[in-house]
Design an enzyme around this catalytic site. Structure first.
Site, PDB file in Angstrom:
ATOM      1  N   LYS A  13     -18.585  90.102  -0.744  1.00  0.00           N
ATOM      2  CA  LYS A  13     -19.397  89.564   0.351  1.00  0.00           C
ATOM      3  C   LYS A  13     -19.909  88.163   0.015  1.00  0.00           C
ATOM      4  CE  LYS A  13     -22.442  92.941   0.316  1.00  0.00           C
ATOM      5  NZ  LYS A  13     -21.953  93.770  -0.799  1.00  0.00           N
ATOM      6  N   ARG A  88     -29.405  96.857   4.546  1.00  0.00           N
ATOM      7  CA  ARG A  88     -28.812  97.849   3.645  1.00  0.00           C
ATOM      8  C   ARG A  88     -29.269  99.254   3.976  1.00  0.00           C
ATOM      9  NH1 ARG A  88     -27.903  94.119  -1.035  1.00  0.00           N
ATOM     10  NH2 ARG A  88     -26.892  95.192  -2.729  1.00  0.00           N
ATOM     11  N   ARG A 127     -16.696  89.898 -13.098  1.00  0.00           N
ATOM     12  CA  ARG A 127     -17.724  88.940 -12.674  1.00  0.00           C
ATOM     13  C   ARG A 127     -18.675  88.638 -13.843  1.00  0.00           C
ATOM     14  NH1 ARG A 127     -20.741  90.117  -7.118  1.00  0.00           N
ATOM     15  NH2 ARG A 127     -22.107  91.575  -8.156  1.00  0.00           N
ATOM     16  N   ARG A 139     -25.900  88.864 -14.587  1.00  0.00           N
ATOM     17  CA  ARG A 139     -26.829  89.722 -13.858  1.00  0.00           C
ATOM     18  C   ARG A 139     -27.035  91.030 -14.623  1.00  0.00           C
ATOM     19  NH1 ARG A 139     -25.140  90.071  -7.615  1.00  0.00           N
ATOM     20  NH2 ARG A 139     -26.225  92.034  -7.920  1.00  0.00           N
ATOM     21  N   ARG A 150     -25.746 101.583  -8.077  1.00  0.00           N
ATOM     22  CA  ARG A 150     -25.704 100.712  -6.887  1.00  0.00           C
ATOM     23  C   ARG A 150     -24.722 101.272  -5.856  1.00  0.00           C
ATOM     24  NH1 ARG A 150     -24.237  95.286  -9.585  1.00  0.00           N
ATOM     25  NH2 ARG A 150     -24.323  94.395  -7.495  1.00  0.00           N
TER      26      ARG A 150
HETATM   27  P1  AMP Z   1     -27.059  92.100  -4.367  1.00  0.00           P
HETATM   28  O1  AMP Z   1     -27.100  90.758  -5.022  1.00  0.00           O
HETATM   29  O2  AMP Z   1     -26.897  92.025  -2.889  1.00  0.00           O
HETATM   30  O3  AMP Z   1     -26.066  93.022  -5.019  1.00  0.00           O
HETATM   31  O4  AMP Z   1     -28.488  92.773  -4.601  1.00  0.00           O
HETATM   32  C1  AMP Z   1     -28.975  93.010  -5.906  1.00  0.00           C
HETATM   33  C2  AMP Z   1     -30.127  93.998  -5.853  1.00  0.00           C
HETATM   34  O5  AMP Z   1     -31.200  93.459  -5.074  1.00  0.00           O
HETATM   35  C3  AMP Z   1     -29.800  95.331  -5.195  1.00  0.00           C
HETATM   36  O6  AMP Z   1     -29.194  96.247  -6.084  1.00  0.00           O
HETATM   37  C4  AMP Z   1     -31.196  95.777  -4.764  1.00  0.00           C
HETATM   38  O7  AMP Z   1     -31.956  96.252  -5.850  1.00  0.00           O
HETATM   39  C5  AMP Z   1     -31.816  94.476  -4.301  1.00  0.00           C
HETATM   40  N1  AMP Z   1     -31.529  94.212  -2.872  1.00  0.00           N
HETATM   41  C6  AMP Z   1     -30.783  93.185  -2.360  1.00  0.00           C
HETATM   42  N2  AMP Z   1     -30.734  93.238  -1.024  1.00  0.00           N
HETATM   43  C7  AMP Z   1     -31.455  94.344  -0.676  1.00  0.00           C
HETATM   44  C8  AMP Z   1     -31.760  94.949   0.556  1.00  0.00           C
HETATM   45  N3  AMP Z   1     -31.300  94.447   1.726  1.00  0.00           N
HETATM   46  N4  AMP Z   1     -32.514  96.071   0.538  1.00  0.00           N
HETATM   47  C9  AMP Z   1     -32.993  96.578  -0.603  1.00  0.00           C
HETATM   48  N5  AMP Z   1     -32.735  96.081  -1.810  1.00  0.00           N
HETATM   49  C10 AMP Z   1     -31.968  94.950  -1.858  1.00  0.00           C
END
Ligand code: AMP
Length: 198
Positions: A13, A88, A127, A139, A150
């Site tokens: 994404k 989400r 990654r 990360r 996740r």
């Molecule tokens: P991402 O970079 O999108 O994979 O997000 C990393 C982490 O941030 C996720 O595993 C969640 O802990 C938190 N996070 C990001 N976006 C959301 C969201 N829309 N709702 C809840 N937690 C989020």
């Protein structure tokens, strides 16, 4: 143009969102990036989110909804935006509808990157390796154990959004297992046939 990119972690994404930014001149709103920035800055939100993120779980709907509501009012979002990693949960999806309705605007499309779960752990490991090789910070949640959590969170809470947007007639699916350039082409193709929405 207001778009949502859907798909499990590691589906690509973020990569595709960056390409859409270049092509369409609208910002990528990644709640993951915004939360990581809050953690790095040590804000109240960051302090509350850190442990949850490190465990691979979802941050509360109230926190992310508030972050996005504030962000979409900024000037660079006037012509649209790409939501990456948000919504989400169904609560977040309803919040988006409400936020946009209050502003007299709507969503144009939700694009799902359809991927094979088994390939995703490999992508995450890659990654992390690439970030390490580039001298970047890796990360904390890009490791196989946290990744499993996740992915579980995705199926428990996020996958329902596929049906949610399908029912609204907004869902488009592309093959996220194709090469990066090919996925971009597929996205361009679905965007090219979208109905103009004012
Ligand atoms: P991402 O970079 O999108 O994979 O997000 C990393 C982490 O941030 C996720 O595993 C969640 O802990 C938190 N996070 C990001 N976006 C959301 C969201 N829309 N709702 C809840 N937690 C989020």
């Amino acid at each position: 143009m207001r778009l949502i990119l859907l798909g499990p972690p590691g589906a690509g994404k973020g990569t595709q969102a960056q390409r859409l930014v270049e092509r369409h001149g609208i910002p990528q709103l990644s709640t993951g990036d915004m939360l990581r920035a809050a953690v790095a800055a040590g804000t109240e939100v960051g302090k509350r989110a850190k442990a949850v993120m490190d465990a691979g779980e979802l941050v509360s709907d109230a926190i992310v909804n508030a972050i996005v509501a504030e962000r979409i009012d900024q000037a660079d979002c006037a012509n649209g935006f790409i939501l990456d990693g948000y919504p989400r949960t169904l609560v977040q999806a309803d919040a988006v509808q409400e936020m946009l309705a209050e502003r007299g605007i709507g969503l144009d499309m939700a694009i799902e990157l359809v991927v094979d779960d088994k390939a995703l752990v490999g992508r995450i490991v890659k990654r992390a390796d690439e970030a390490r090789a580039a001298g970047q910070t890796v990360r904390k949640d890009d490791n196989p154990d946290v990744f499993e959590e996740r992915l579980r969170e995705y199926y428990k809470k996020t996958a329902a959004l596929i049906g949610y947007y399908y029912a609204k007639g907004l869902l488009k699916q592309v093959d996220g297992m194709a090469g990066i350039d090919d996925v971009t082409k597929q996205i361009d193709a679905v965007l090219a046939v979208r109905e103009p929405i004012s």
